[in-house]
Each structure stands twice: as C-alpha cells, then as structure tokens.
Design an enzyme around this catalytic site. Sequence first.
Site, PDB file in Angstrom:
ATOM      1  N   HIS A  18      26.424  40.975 -49.460  1.00 39.38           N
ATOM      2  CA  HIS A  18      26.267  39.652 -48.963  1.00 39.38           C
ATOM      3  C   HIS A  18      27.328  38.588 -49.648  1.00 39.38           C
ATOM      4  O   HIS A  18      27.934  38.927 -50.429  1.00 39.38           O
ATOM      5  CB  HIS A  18      24.884  39.466 -48.742  1.00 39.38           C
ATOM      6  CG  HIS A  18      24.084  39.059 -49.958  1.00 39.38           C
ATOM      7  ND1 HIS A  18      24.311  38.118 -50.886  1.00 39.38           N
ATOM      8  CD2 HIS A  18      22.889  39.606 -50.433  1.00 39.38           C
ATOM      9  CE1 HIS A  18      23.683  38.045 -52.129  1.00 39.38           C
ATOM     10  NE2 HIS A  18      22.471  39.133 -51.744  1.00 39.38           N
ATOM     11  N   HIS A  21      27.084  38.288 -53.227  1.00 36.32           N
ATOM     12  CA  HIS A  21      28.191  39.155 -54.317  1.00 36.32           C
ATOM     13  C   HIS A  21      29.523  38.538 -54.068  1.00 36.32           C
ATOM     14  O   HIS A  21      30.134  38.872 -54.960  1.00 36.32           O
ATOM     15  CB  HIS A  21      27.850  40.516 -53.784  1.00 36.32           C
ATOM     16  CG  HIS A  21      26.284  41.006 -53.538  1.00 36.32           C
ATOM     17  ND1 HIS A  21      25.471  41.302 -52.517  1.00 36.32           N
ATOM     18  CD2 HIS A  21      25.283  41.213 -54.701  1.00 36.32           C
ATOM     19  CE1 HIS A  21      24.360  41.487 -52.856  1.00 36.32           C
ATOM     20  NE2 HIS A  21      24.274  41.532 -54.145  1.00 36.32           N
ATOM     21  N   CYS A 127       8.764  45.662 -62.767  1.00 37.83           N
ATOM     22  CA  CYS A 127       9.350  45.043 -61.503  1.00 37.83           C
ATOM     23  C   CYS A 127      10.606  46.186 -61.152  1.00 37.83           C
ATOM     24  O   CYS A 127      11.530  46.050 -61.846  1.00 37.83           O
ATOM     25  CB  CYS A 127       9.402  43.784 -61.536  1.00 37.83           C
ATOM     26  SG  CYS A 127      10.511  43.044 -60.111  1.00 37.83           S
ATOM     27  N   CYS A 130      13.542  43.948 -60.359  1.00 39.88           N
ATOM     28  CA  CYS A 130      14.250  43.631 -61.686  1.00 39.88           C
ATOM     29  C   CYS A 130      15.034  44.653 -62.279  1.00 39.88           C
ATOM     30  O   CYS A 130      15.846  44.616 -63.231  1.00 39.88           O
ATOM     31  CB  CYS A 130      13.553  42.850 -62.691  1.00 39.88           C
ATOM     32  SG  CYS A 130      12.993  41.115 -61.951  1.00 39.88           S
ATOM     33  N   CYS A 144       6.311  39.394 -58.768  1.00 45.24           N
ATOM     34  CA  CYS A 144       7.517  38.904 -59.517  1.00 45.24           C
ATOM     35  C   CYS A 144       8.195  37.772 -58.672  1.00 45.24           C
ATOM     36  O   CYS A 144       8.512  37.782 -57.380  1.00 45.24           O
ATOM     37  CB  CYS A 144       8.471  39.905 -59.493  1.00 45.24           C
ATOM     38  SG  CYS A 144      10.217  39.695 -59.747  1.00 45.24           S
ATOM     39  N   HIS A 147      11.604  38.614 -56.827  1.00 48.57           N
ATOM     40  CA  HIS A 147      11.617  39.849 -55.671  1.00 48.57           C
ATOM     41  C   HIS A 147      10.445  39.797 -54.760  1.00 48.57           C
ATOM     42  O   HIS A 147      10.251  40.576 -54.013  1.00 48.57           O
ATOM     43  CB  HIS A 147      11.710  41.138 -56.438  1.00 48.57           C
ATOM     44  CG  HIS A 147      13.100  41.240 -57.008  1.00 48.57           C
ATOM     45  ND1 HIS A 147      13.145  40.998 -58.313  1.00 48.57           N
ATOM     46  CD2 HIS A 147      14.373  41.528 -56.539  1.00 48.57           C
ATOM     47  CE1 HIS A 147      14.287  41.157 -58.619  1.00 48.57           C
ATOM     48  NE2 HIS A 147      15.100  41.535 -57.763  1.00 48.57           N
ATOM     49  N   LYS A 285      17.011  30.859 -49.145  1.00 50.22           N
ATOM     50  CA  LYS A 285      17.355  31.883 -49.985  1.00 50.22           C
ATOM     51  C   LYS A 285      17.734  32.997 -49.134  1.00 50.22           C
ATOM     52  O   LYS A 285      17.202  33.267 -47.922  1.00 50.22           O
ATOM     53  CB  LYS A 285      15.779  32.354 -50.631  1.00 50.22           C
ATOM     54  CG  LYS A 285      16.055  33.139 -51.670  1.00 50.22           C
ATOM     55  CD  LYS A 285      14.665  33.669 -52.467  1.00 50.22           C
ATOM     56  CE  LYS A 285      14.783  34.757 -52.854  1.00 50.22           C
ATOM     57  NZ  LYS A 285      13.887  35.409 -53.447  1.00 50.22           N
ATOM     58  N   LYS A 288      16.473  39.594 -47.019  1.00 51.09           N
ATOM     59  CA  LYS A 288      16.514  40.442 -45.928  1.00 51.09           C
ATOM     60  C   LYS A 288      15.468  40.134 -44.805  1.00 51.09           C
ATOM     61  O   LYS A 288      15.526  40.058 -43.530  1.00 51.09           O
ATOM     62  CB  LYS A 288      16.146  41.959 -46.285  1.00 51.09           C
ATOM     63  CG  LYS A 288      17.484  42.924 -46.137  1.00 51.09           C
ATOM     64  CD  LYS A 288      16.956  44.407 -46.378  1.00 51.09           C
ATOM     65  CE  LYS A 288      17.955  45.143 -46.904  1.00 51.09           C
ATOM     66  NZ  LYS A 288      17.489  46.483 -47.270  1.00 51.09           N
TER      67      LYS A 288
HETATM   68  O1  ME8 Z   1      21.752  42.479 -60.742  1.00 46.92           O
HETATM   69  N1  ME8 Z   1      24.180  33.629 -55.070  1.00 46.92           N
HETATM   70  O2  ME8 Z   1      22.939  43.878 -59.217  1.00 46.92           O
HETATM   71  P1  ME8 Z   1      22.598  42.757 -58.003  1.00 46.92           P
HETATM   72  C1  ME8 Z   1      25.022  33.973 -55.771  1.00 46.92           C
HETATM   73  N2  ME8 Z   1      23.023  45.853 -60.925  1.00 46.92           N
HETATM   74  N3  ME8 Z   1      25.390  35.140 -56.387  1.00 46.92           N
HETATM   75  C2  ME8 Z   1      24.345  36.031 -56.244  1.00 46.92           C
HETATM   76  C3  ME8 Z   1      23.475  35.927 -55.239  1.00 46.92           C
HETATM   77  C4  ME8 Z   1      23.331  34.711 -54.774  1.00 46.92           C
HETATM   78  N4  ME8 Z   1      22.467  34.264 -53.611  1.00 46.92           N
HETATM   79  N5  ME8 Z   1      22.812  37.002 -54.803  1.00 46.92           N
HETATM   80  C5  ME8 Z   1      23.503  37.921 -55.699  1.00 46.92           C
HETATM   81  C6  ME8 Z   1      22.147  43.540 -60.511  1.00 46.92           C
HETATM   82  N6  ME8 Z   1      24.439  37.390 -56.538  1.00 46.92           N
HETATM   83  C7  ME8 Z   1      22.562  44.560 -61.445  1.00 46.92           C
HETATM   84  C8  ME8 Z   1      23.725  44.154 -62.462  1.00 46.92           C
HETATM   85  S1  ME8 Z   1      25.275  44.331 -64.338  1.00 46.92           S
HETATM   86  C9  ME8 Z   1      25.698  45.174 -65.653  1.00 46.92           C
HETATM   87  C10 ME8 Z   1      24.100  45.028 -63.543  1.00 46.92           C
HETATM   88  C11 ME8 Z   1      25.313  37.956 -57.348  1.00 46.92           C
HETATM   89  O3  ME8 Z   1      23.234  43.767 -56.718  1.00 46.92           O
HETATM   90  C12 ME8 Z   1      25.440  37.509 -58.712  1.00 46.92           C
HETATM   91  O4  ME8 Z   1      26.503  37.822 -59.463  1.00 46.92           O
HETATM   92  O5  ME8 Z   1      21.122  42.525 -57.690  1.00 46.92           O
HETATM   93  C13 ME8 Z   1      24.277  38.132 -59.318  1.00 46.92           C
HETATM   94  O6  ME8 Z   1      24.217  38.227 -60.611  1.00 46.92           O
HETATM   95  C14 ME8 Z   1      24.379  39.703 -58.943  1.00 46.92           C
HETATM   96  O7  ME8 Z   1      24.920  39.344 -57.636  1.00 46.92           O
HETATM   97  C15 ME8 Z   1      23.427  40.623 -58.892  1.00 46.92           C
HETATM   98  O8  ME8 Z   1      23.525  41.714 -58.082  1.00 46.92           O
END
Ligand code: ME8
Length: 604
Positions: A18, A21, A127, A130, A144, A147, A285, A288
């Site tokens: 989204h 990311h 969780c 997380c 949590c 989430h 926020k 989904k």
């Molecule tokens: O945490 N605003 O993966 P994830 C800005 N797999 N950035 C956002 C966001 C938002 N609303 N939502 C997500 C994980 N992000 C683990 C990481 S690394 C070794 C493992 C971005 O798919 C942001 O960079 O939940 C956040 O830190 C990341 O997606 C979390 O991605």
Amino acid sequence: MAKFYITTPIYYINAVPHIGHAYTTIVADVLARWHRLFGDDVFFLTGLDENSIKTVEAAREQGFKDIQAYADSMAKAWVGAWKLLDISYDDFIRTTQERHKRNVHELFNRIKERGDIYKGEYEGLYCEGCEAYIAEGDLVDGKCPLHQKKPKLIKEKNYFFKLSKYRNQILKHIQSNPQFIQPETRKNEVLSFLKSGLKDISVSRPELEWGIKVPGDPKQTIWVWLDALVNYMLPRDYWPADAHIIAKDIIRFHCVVWPGMLLSAGFELPRQIFAHGFLTVEGQKISKSLGNVIDPSYLIEKYSADVIRYFVIREVSFGQDGNFSEESLRTRLNDELADVFGNFVHRVLTFIRDRFEGTVPNGKVDKKLEAEVSERIGQVEKLLEGLKVTQALDEIMVIAGRGNEYFQSHKPWKTIKSDPQKAADCLLNCTNLVKVLCVALSPFMPSTCGKLAKQLNVEVGSWKRAKKFDIRSGHKIGKPSVLFTKVRTDNPSKPLKPRASIKDFEKLDIRIGRVTKAEKIPGSKKLLKLELELAGERRTIVAGIAEHYPSEELIGKQVAIVTNLEPVKLMGVKSEGMLLAAEDEGKISILTADKPVKPGAKVK
Ligand code: ME8
C-alpha cells in the site's frame, strides 16, 4: 568512490503493497539514485519477509495449499509494484531463498558460539501482528494497540538470546554516535526504553510448520524477526549498511535487537537507522477494515509514478507523520508540477524552437544567477547527504520558481523585438536552469527527467552538472513536449470521504422500489423517466442511465432509491428521488436488491 548501502524493511506478504510501503521504498530509491548520480558505489536492497505466521494464515485464507506457491505469487505482485514505481533496487531478497537461510544459520551459530544462546522456557503474550512478545502493560483494552488483535498466551520451551548482556554497549553506542538513530525523537524513545532495563529475548518457537529451523534442532523455528533482520547482511561486501530506512513501528527491533545481534556475532553496527513517520489516507489510519488501503498501481495508472514519488516526498515532511490525500496530490500536480516546473520548461524550450530554430542562442551567462543556483544545489547536496529528502526537494522547487520568475521578468517575448541580445541572454540562462532542474530532480522523478533530458538533448550524467551552466550557445535542443497535464479537481473517481456518523447516515431514507414504467425523456440522450412502486405509493424519478440500460430491461427491477432528497426538475420532469448506481470509468451499474423484497423495503 564512497560506498553507500541503503535498505528498506523487508515487507510481510500477507497483502499487496500500500502507499505506506511505497513511501519508504520511494524515499530509499531517491537516496540510492542520488548517490549513484553523485558517483558513489551504491547498493540498494529491498525484499520480502516471507517466514511469518501471517504468510501461512493469508495463504490458507486465499485457498492455497502450497504456502510457497502463495509466497511466489505475492512476490510477483510486490516486484511488479516496484517496477511500476521505478524502484531501482540492486537486489531483491526473499527470506525463503537458500542464500538467506545460509546467512541466518551463520549468524545464529556465531551468536551461539559466543555463548549468547541458551535454552529456556517462556510464558507470555505473543502478538502475531507484531510477530513479537508483548508486555501486559502495553495492551489497550486487552489488545495490541498497533494491530487491534488479542495476543496469544504462550508457554513454551525455546532458545533465548542474551540481549541484556549488550544493553550498556548499545546505550553507549547510541549516545556517542548522534547520527545512529534519527530523527531525534526516535532516538530518545529508544534511549528511554533501554534505560528502563533490557531483558533477554526468546529467539525460537517450537512446532511451527513454516520458517527457518534452528541449526541442529529442527523442532525449533527461528523467531521471524531474528530471521528477517539478517536479510541486511546479504551484500556482505557492502556491510555495514549506511542507512536502514524504516518507519517508527519497528524501531525497537532495528535499534535494540539488531545491534545486540550484531555485537554478539562480531559485526559492525549500521551507520544509521532512520525511522520516518506514519502515513494516513484521507486522515485515517491505513487499514483493511476501513477499506482505505490504496493500491499504488491504481494511483500510478491515474497520475504516473513520478507524480506519486514527487507528491509523497514533498507532502510528508520526512521523519514526521503525514497524510495522503488525492485532493492535495492533484493540487501539487496542478500548481507545482504543471504550473511551475512544467510551465517554465515548456516556455523556454518552445521559445527556443519557435524563435531560435531550436538552437540555444548566442548569449551571456548570468554569473550571479549561476552562483545563486550553484549555492542552492550545494545546499541540496548537504540535505540529501543527511537524508533530508523533503527539504532537498523544497530547495529544488525554489529553483523552479526562480526560473519561472526569471523568464517572466526578462520578458524575452518583448525584448526579442526591442533588444534581441537581451532575449538571447535570457534564453541561454533559462536553458541552463532547465538543465539544472533536470539533473537535480532526476532522483525524484527519473522518468520525467529522462524525457526532459531528451528534449534538452543532454545527458543527465552526473550531479556536478546541476551546479554549472554548461550548455553553450549553438547547442541544439530536441523536440519540446508537455511534461505534466493538469488533472481537474472534480475528477469523477473521488477519494474516500471522511468518516460520517450513523446519525448522518440515518438522515437518508433509502428504499427499494420496483420499476413499473421506464421511458426516455424526449430531447435528452441520457435521461430516463422511471415510475416506481414504493410502500403504497408511486413515485416518478429521473435517472441519467439511458445510455446504459434499455428502458424495457428495467421493468420489474428492484432498485435502490434515496427517497427524501429535495425534488428537482430535470428536462421539465419532476424527480422525486435519486436512483443509486455505481460508476466505474464512465460505466454505470444500478444497485438492486439481491433477493425479492416488498416494494418500499428500507435499506440500512
Ligand atoms: O514490519 N506509513 O513488515 P511490514 C508509512 N516484515 N510507512 C508504512 C506504513 C504507513 N502507514 N505502513 C507500513 C515488517 N509502512 C517486517 C519488517 S525488516 C527486517 C522486517 C512501511 O510489511 C514502513 O516502512 O509490516 C514500516 O516500517 C514497514 O512498512 C512495515 O512493513
């Protein structure tokens, strides 16, 4: 040549990307592209965190028996999205790859050899959102807060990592390296967390069907965060990373657990971890359940990748929370990209084409202007070195504004008649300004600047070119064309509206009516007059669906009508209600009841 190794988090694959990311990945891409332009030896790594419980759940939900097949299909979707966004990563890591498993085992063994792994028993709350244990005190209403999920109570035997042993070393490192965690607020957050004490952590889970096994103990699966963090060690020659770009949700893993693991295994620590803020969509926020998850490919198709890239960086001050709204995106596209940057470029290039036969005229370099621009570009350079992408882009846009103003105040369309030398001077300088912008904006908007370079007939080449007025008289330009088209703000596909209360909704009286008569309104291509049976009454309404439904097809249909709007007269016919219909790129589909209901049945 300096090395620059930059990473994004590796994302979970329980959903497609989204805008949040996309945001992190765009920022990392801009920095990677800028360092390449600057002449550094860059490695840019992104990828996917596939070994999570979430993967298994999502695969099951979508009817996949083979989890790897699900992971492969998701990987395609993520790679596809990054391609559309012009993300120039050097490698794409997936944690189900053998090369990654080898690295995880190596690190685990090194930590073990160091005497930092021991067997223990854990009882606590986990969780799955997380993928981490969560303290009772961090729960809100038993859930949590991140989430909105109830954690699971877990009691199991697993392996522990002596993280507590490294507490003081990590604290000291953060205190003596002010750049290590940025921005400042995040650093302070981590410091106060560390100061409150640090416990050992469990780094394996028993009996999981998916994930990397503990070397020598196949009953135990390595905790997914330990597994995921190791991804950063993939390009070993480039270690330590110069910048881990993440958001504020995952700082503890990156700023505490990861340094602990590295210190134990005997590797250098990354140079910097930058945790940016969170994006909301239309003020809400991203979630989904709220249905506001914007798929970046929809936006790219509508506005182009460069407009999205430009918008998020300019709109969201890097490091802080920000909001994504299509309305503001259109405003910036229209007012900044089209009216300022695009307009300036187009005026300059078409002037040269029309008045100077496509050749940069014989003029004098405005040394003052060149020095001013060169100094500003020097500023941009410093800002980008410090990862300040928003401020850097702001500075570049000041140059675009300056260009527009320069052209406007020198009035070459007038001086070409009264004092042609002045017009020639102006155009030589303006062409150079356009080139400066082309080079400086290329990390932000690579495709647009590629097109612009062709129009200018120059190579973007290197960052140095952004500091010099090196286009000389006699240089032939290419064919000018418009870089940005304005998008009207009353675009039919409106973004989601802000939340309304149930009271607001209840003001509307929506009913199912049965169509008893339908006929075209003479003189109108679009309008149909419908007669409806509602609860014990008949109504006439006018609907703009004549081009989509033949009248006879509508008879007997049970349609949804808003019954209590003020009546309106359309082509002389009074309409006493509004037919509800979905619109998709000009195609209309009316809403009907799925099962037979009495005419007048309430829709709620
Ligand atoms: O945490 N605003 O993966 P994830 C800005 N797999 N950035 C956002 C966001 C938002 N609303 N939502 C997500 C994980 N992000 C683990 C990481 S690394 C070794 C493992 C971005 O798919 C942001 O960079 O939940 C956040 O830190 C990341 O997606 C979390 O991605």
